[in-house]
Scaffold this motif. Structure first.
Motif: not given
Length: 543
Positions: A53, A192, A214, A479, A481, A483-484, A517, A521, A525, A528
């Protein structure tokens, strides 16, 4: 400003596969972003790829300060301090929503390495090197007045203190805003996308080979010249591109802790001198948290392996306890931590703290320019110099055509100084018009200036504050994800005692809707994200 979203990422990658570029930039931290903005503003055709990222490396792991570096005066690095202080002044104008003035206190004790007189000379020199353009000039306080100003500070053996001006910033968002500006200039950027090697003709690089992390699609980007701006990964990337590369870095590890503001009531930032060493630890109050950091130790492993250890935490807590014994801060007070690797250039210094923060720009005959080292504060100047060096590989006619651009202008029109203040003055009216809490509107205007009005108009009136932030992050900062988002778009992980988990369902719903998603998915996410959070604070198990 133009959209800079997941859809744009796919479009950009497709264009990268078919076009030829004046510059291909490897690395999407602050230097890569700054180079992309500078080069595209000159009219160069630019592609930028980032293996993870944007800002996921060192560029989101700093002390989040824009400063000249008061301790570099002790190393006699006057040029570095002068450049940094003058760039600080520019950044106030370029990004008033990201760079904010902040007063700093340096308390001095009988056992301190530097006395009041010598520090006073340093303060005058600091103000002079800023050409007396600091938000406020320095002050000298005796012990009594120091304690009145900062009651929490240790009183034993206190001689007095100095107060001076620097600034704090949102480091990750500065990268995203710089990339948005480059995107507006026509630069094609994609996160990515990992550089895996290069293609050559007659000893010159003609293309960078890549893999989309990806889709796992492999492709190449035709390049007239390549710039490596990968920070602590410089030696790794250079070795993958060149056969005879000799390592140039002395990477060092730095970790920071975050605390609730009420646990350490700071009236300004505090410079903790770690008395017997040449390290400095800061206590930095921000609107949403206190940051304590940093450490500075040699780091031999790959940068992605950097992590906070129990020993790191104990070190920072011991210094904090030394300066604020009454606060009785323990590991249980710490909300979160973050660890990063500084890409310092090896200069033969005896210690990590003495290693220079000067940057290095190297041209290789194969058609690659490497930039490494440097300070966050001087990124704009460093990137301008990097593009200048890269242009040495171009013809004289092209150099004239690609003249220098004005990169000291605001990053976007929504957040010029005037626009930023105008937005804040409109917060009350916008709150009444939208029937949203004034606190939310004020936060939006502080973070986005006049763009706040567009955000409010663009997205559903039923969105919560954090859903507005999520939608903006997806559409305007690529953005991909959860987590990002939590780690680098908003301060939820670092500043919220529960790391923002209570908002996860509402935020996840926006990601699912906008990125298409499946339920599976979305579940992955969320898993994660919780795994990322657990890894970042794994050291807590030892306390």
């Amino acid at each position: 400003m133009k959209n800079f979203s997941f859809a744009n990422r796919i479009q950009n990658i497709n264009k990268m596969k078919t076009q030829e570029f004046d510059l291909v930039i490897i690395g999407g931290g602050i230097n890569g972003a700054g180079v992309a903005r500078d080069a595209s503003a000159r009219g160069m055709k630019v592609a930028l790829i980032e293996a993870r990222d944007f800002a996921s490396g060192t560029s989101s792991k700093s002390s989040k300060l824009i400063h000249g570096g008061i301790r570099y005066l002790e190393n006699m690095e006057f040029k570095l301090v002068f450049e940094a202080l003058n760039e600080r002044t520019r950044l106030f104008e370029m990004a008033p929503h990201l760079v904010h003035p902040l007063r700093f206190m340096i308390p001095l004790y009988k056992e301190s390495r530097v006395g009041m007189t010598k520090m006073g000379m340093g303060m005058w020199l600091y103000d002079a090197l800023s050409l007396f353009q600091a938000p406020e000039m320095h002050e000298r306080l005796n012990a009594k007045h120091s304690l009145e100003r900062m009651p929490a500070i240790r009183s034993e053996n206190l001689l007095g203190s100095y107060i001076y001006s620097d600034a704090y910033m949102d480091d990750d968002r500065l990268v995203h805003e710089t990339l948005r500006s480059a995107n507006d200039n026509g630069a094609l950027c994609a996160n990515y996308v990992k550089a895996t090697g290069a293609q050559y003709e007659n000893g010159k690089i003609t293309a960078v080979t890549c893999e989309d992390q990806v889709s796992k699609d492999k492709f190449s980007i035709k390049a007239r010249h390549v710039i490596s701006s990968v920070g602590p990964w410089t030696d790794q990337v250079a070795q993958s591109l060149l056969r005879d590369w000799k390592k140039i870095l002395r990477p060092t590890k730095g970790i920071h802790l975050t605390l609730p503001k009420h646990r350490l009531p700071l009236t300004s930032a505090v410079v903790m001198g770690a008395e017997k060493s040449d390290r400095i630890v800061f206590g930095i109050p921000r609107h949403e948290m206190i940051i304590i950091g940093t450490t500075d130790t040699d780091f031999k492993e790959s940068p992605e392996n950097v992590t906070t250890t129990p020993e790191d935490v104990k070190y920072l807590l011991s210094i904090t306890d030394h300066y604020f014994p009454g606060a009785k801060i323990t590991a249980h007070d710490v909300i979160a931590s973050y660890a990063g690797v500084r890409p310092l250039v090896q200069d033969g210094s005896a210690s990590e703290g003495k290693t220079s923060r000067e940057h290095t720009i190297l041209n290789d005959d194969a058609g690659i320019t490497f930039v490494a080292g440097g300070k966050y504060t001087t990124y704009r100047l460093m990137c301008q110099q990097t593009v200048d060096r890269a242009l040495e590989s171009f013809t004289l006619e092209e150099r004239v055509k690609f003249a220098k651009a004005d990169t000291a202008k605001p990053l976007n029109s929504y957040t010029s100084v005037d626009a930023f203040h105008q937005a804040q003055s409109l917060a009350d009216a916008w709150s009444k018009e939208t029937a949203r809490p004034l606190e939310d509107i004020k936060l939006l205007t502080e973070r986005y200036g006049l763009e706040a009005a567009e955000i409010l108009e663009k997205y559903s009136e039923n969105y919560s504050y954090w859903q507005l932030e999520a939608a903006q992050a997806i559409d305007a900062t690529m953005c991909l994800h959860l987590s990002d988002f939590y780690a680098r778009r908003v301060p939820l992980f670092l500043a919220d005692r529960n790391h923002g988990v209570k908002h996860l369902d509402e935020i996840g719903a926006v990601f699912q809707e906008k990125l298409g998603w499946s339920d599976q998915r979305l579940h992955e996410e969320k898993h994660n994200l919780t795994a990322y959070m657990a890894h970042e604070v794994e050291w807590k198990k030892h306390f």
